[in-house]
Write an enzyme that holds these catalytic residues in place. Structure first.
Site, PDB file in Angstrom:
ATOM      1  N   ASN A 210       0.856  -1.192   0.000  1.00 20.36           N
ATOM      2  CA  ASN A 210       0.000   0.000   0.000  1.00 20.36           C
ATOM      3  C   ASN A 210       0.891   1.241   0.000  1.00 20.36           C
ATOM      4  OD1 ASN A 210       0.522   0.838   2.882  1.00 20.36           O
ATOM      5  ND2 ASN A 210      -0.211  -1.256   3.160  1.00 20.36           N
ATOM      6  N   LYS A 289       8.849 -17.135 -10.426  1.00 18.90           N
ATOM      7  CA  LYS A 289       8.053 -16.012 -10.939  1.00 18.90           C
ATOM      8  C   LYS A 289       6.836 -16.531 -11.713  1.00 18.90           C
ATOM      9  CE  LYS A 289       8.497 -12.067 -13.986  1.00 18.90           C
ATOM     10  NZ  LYS A 289       9.182 -11.579 -15.155  1.00 18.90           N
ATOM     11  N   ILE A 307      -2.851  -7.424  14.368  1.00 17.77           N
ATOM     12  CA  ILE A 307      -1.851  -7.169  15.417  1.00 17.77           C
ATOM     13  C   ILE A 307      -2.455  -6.339  16.555  1.00 17.77           C
ATOM     14  CG2 ILE A 307       0.463  -6.240  15.882  1.00 17.77           C
ATOM     15  CD1 ILE A 307       0.936  -6.423  12.786  1.00 17.77           C
TER      16      ILE A 307
HETATM   17  O1  PMT Z   1       2.782   6.314   6.537  1.00  8.99           O
HETATM   18  P1  PMT Z   1       2.148   7.559   5.955  1.00  8.99           P
HETATM   19  O2  PMT Z   1       2.389   7.695   4.479  1.00  8.99           O
HETATM   20  O3  PMT Z   1       2.530   8.781   6.733  1.00  8.99           O
HETATM   21  O4  PMT Z   1       0.564   7.407   6.110  1.00  8.99           O
HETATM   22  C1  PMT Z   1      -0.009   7.348   7.376  1.00  8.99           C
HETATM   23  C2  PMT Z   1      -1.158   6.334   7.440  1.00  8.99           C
HETATM   24  C3  PMT Z   1      -2.283   6.782   6.529  1.00  8.99           C
HETATM   25  C4  PMT Z   1      -0.665   4.938   6.998  1.00  8.99           C
HETATM   26  C5  PMT Z   1      -1.605   6.252   8.954  1.00  8.99           C
HETATM   27  O5  PMT Z   1      -2.015   7.512   9.365  1.00  8.99           O
HETATM   28  C6  PMT Z   1      -2.716   5.230   9.145  1.00  8.99           C
HETATM   29  O6  PMT Z   1      -3.877   5.472   8.925  1.00  8.99           O
HETATM   30  N1  PMT Z   1      -2.336   3.995   9.574  1.00  8.99           N
HETATM   31  C7  PMT Z   1      -3.233   2.833   9.714  1.00  8.99           C
HETATM   32  C8  PMT Z   1      -3.386   2.157   8.374  1.00  8.99           C
HETATM   33  C9  PMT Z   1      -4.319   0.963   8.443  1.00  8.99           C
HETATM   34  O7  PMT Z   1      -3.908  -0.137   8.190  1.00  8.99           O
HETATM   35  O8  PMT Z   1      -5.519   1.247   8.851  1.00  8.99           O
HETATM   36  P2  PMT Z   1      -6.746   0.163   8.984  1.00  8.99           P
HETATM   37  O9  PMT Z   1      -7.955   1.002   9.174  1.00  8.99           O
HETATM   38  O10 PMT Z   1      -6.720  -0.791   7.842  1.00  8.99           O
HETATM   39  O11 PMT Z   1      -6.402  -0.633  10.297  1.00  8.99           O
HETATM   40  C10 PMT Z   1      -6.886  -0.264  11.581  1.00  8.99           C
HETATM   41  C11 PMT Z   1      -5.834  -0.439  12.638  1.00  8.99           C
HETATM   42  O12 PMT Z   1      -5.505  -1.835  12.786  1.00  8.99           O
HETATM   43  C12 PMT Z   1      -4.532   0.254  12.345  1.00  8.99           C
HETATM   44  O13 PMT Z   1      -4.049   0.762  13.570  1.00  8.99           O
HETATM   45  C13 PMT Z   1      -3.620  -0.851  11.832  1.00  8.99           C
HETATM   46  O14 PMT Z   1      -2.238  -0.602  12.127  1.00  8.99           O
HETATM   47  C14 PMT Z   1      -4.129  -2.044  12.619  1.00  8.99           C
HETATM   48  N2  PMT Z   1      -3.974  -3.333  11.917  1.00  8.99           N
HETATM   49  C15 PMT Z   1      -4.613  -3.572  10.740  1.00  8.99           C
HETATM   50  C16 PMT Z   1      -4.501  -4.812  10.143  1.00  8.99           C
HETATM   51  C17 PMT Z   1      -3.718  -5.806  10.766  1.00  8.99           C
HETATM   52  N3  PMT Z   1      -3.568  -6.995  10.215  1.00  8.99           N
HETATM   53  N4  PMT Z   1      -3.104  -5.546  11.924  1.00  8.99           N
HETATM   54  C18 PMT Z   1      -3.223  -4.332  12.513  1.00  8.99           C
HETATM   55  O15 PMT Z   1      -2.633  -4.091  13.575  1.00  8.99           O
END
Ligand code: PMT
Length: 397
Positions: A210, A289, A307
């Protein structure tokens, strides 16, 4: 890392003979890692040229509230938002009086009114003026408004008088600007932050990922370190250098990131999940590949471990702060994540925009917890990082 690394310092230069020292102040701020932009008042321009300050700061000097081009994009608001701190050096008696009376009579005084960052003033004027009741009263008003005074020094003055009112040494001024970013609010606290993008391989040369750059997580790390915390960073793919005062662990896939977090989570006081973790990984990573066949290709993906959710379920869980990266039904989706993952707060950002969220240097977020929400308007990720850490400290520690 120096005390002003990545800091944006807006220097106001006002009308005092000591304005000739302003280029040296710019240099000393830069020595500590600051990026400097300058506002030159009409008075300041009597003593130092715009060109000198532009050459040293490597930025256009701002000198006019009525600059039609700059004000097209609300130049004075943009400058106020850009600054992590505003320093006025030298601060003349007139500029001090303008600030004390809340005037918006020129660009500098208007920017000061429009800013929410720390302000420092280093006065410079004749000793008799410095000792006058008017100046003293104005300085006392400013100090009640939490404006930091960098005391004038004693000695021989340009006019031949001897007394207090000389501009403090440039190195001392820069040092004092650096000090305002140091705090002990989080000293003794351990904070683990995930950041950046995971990369899920599908074959030896391709992966699913991403747009996360790591900038938001890195800004949070800087803010925690400034506040005295011990920081561990578990990062996926990132495009920035991380603070060397943090312990950094590279974990490029969701599974590796999960393992690194679990291995390091005990004894952490706060966990901030800022990484953009893939929700799915490839079920089978091809050894070779994948060849182009001209037909549709179906990839089978399996859910990766959440996580944040797993950490929230630990018996001895730290304070858990998540992010919600959303493109629609923003608040509703973020609130659902807060509940479903069981975290203490969630920070919502809209990742459908080009000028905030992913990759950009700026972001705008809503901090949501069980008690309500706080909107943090668009600003640099560095400034937002500091604000977010301040809120976490106030709410949970
Ligand atoms: O890195 P930058 O370019 O500065 O951009 C910042 C950002 C947009 C990445 C950051 O501000 C942000 O939003 N991070 C969270 C991205 C994300 O995965 O969001 P989500 O809504 O999909 O997940 C929700 C939460 O669960 C997040 O805290 C994520 O870290 C956590 N998660 C998600 C999936 C997973 N398998 N494990 C997790 O811990």
């Amino acid at each position: 890392m120096s005390s002003l690394t990545n800091k944006h310092i807006l220097l106001g230069v006002s009308g005092s003979i000591a304005a000739y020292k302003a280029p040296d102040v710019v240099r000393r701020l830069q020595d500590l890692g600051a990026k400097v932009r300058v506002i030159l008042t009409q008075g300041g321009a009597q003593f130092i040229t715009e060109l000198s300050l532009q050459a040293i700061s490597k930025n256009k000097v701002h000198d006019n509230l009525w600059d039609k081009e700059a004000e097209l994009s609300m130049g004075h608001i943009e400058l106020a938002k850009w600054a992590d701190a505003i320093l006025i050096a030298p601060a003349s008696a007139n500029t001090i009086a303008n600030l004390a009376s809340g005037k918006a009579c020129d660009l500098l005084s208007s920017v000061i009114l429009a800013s929410d960052c720390p302000i420092l003033i280093a006065p410079a004027m004749n000793q008799q003026m410095y000792a006058s009741d008017g100046v003293k009263a104005n300085l006392s008003t400013l100090s009640k408004r939490n404006i930091t005074l960098i005391q004038g020094e004693e000695g021989e003055q340009a006019c031949g008088d001897i007394g207090e009112g000389r501009l403090a040494e440039s190195g001392e001024i820069a040092k004092q600007v650096g000090l305002i970013f140091q705090s002990t609010k989080l000293s003794g606290k351990k904070i683990l932050i995930t950041l950046g993008a995971t990369m899920e391989p599908i074959d030896p040369v391709r992966y699913i990922t991403n747009h996360s750059s790591g900038k938001m997580g890195s800004a949070l790390a800087d803010a925690c370190i400034e506040a005295g915390a011990q920081v561990t960073l578990v990062h996926g793919n990132i495009s920035i250098a991380l603070n060397q005062k943090a312990t950094s662990i590279s974990a490029t896939t969701a599974e590796k990131m999960y393992q690194s977090v679990i291995d390091n989570i005990s004894k952490q006081d706060i966990f901030i999940a800022c990484a953009a973790v893939s929700d799915y990984s490839s079920k089978n990573i091809e050894k070779n590949k994948i060849k182009k066949s001209g037909k549709n290709l179906i990839l089978e993906l399996t859910p990766s471990k959440d996580i944040l959710k797993e950490v929230c379920q630990l018996d001895k869980k730290p304070i858990c702060i998540g992010f919600a990266a959303e493109t629609q039904n923003l608040v509703e989706n973020a609130k659902n994540k807060l509940k479903n993952k069981g975290c203490d707060a969630i920070i919502l950002n809209d990742v459908s925009k080009d000028d905030s969220g992913f990759k950009s240097d700026e972001n705008e977020v809503i901090f949501i917890d069980q008690k309500g929400s706080v909107k943090l308007p668009k600003n640099s990720k560095q400034k937002l990082g500091r604000k977010i850490i301040e809120i976490i400290g106030d709410k949970f520690l």
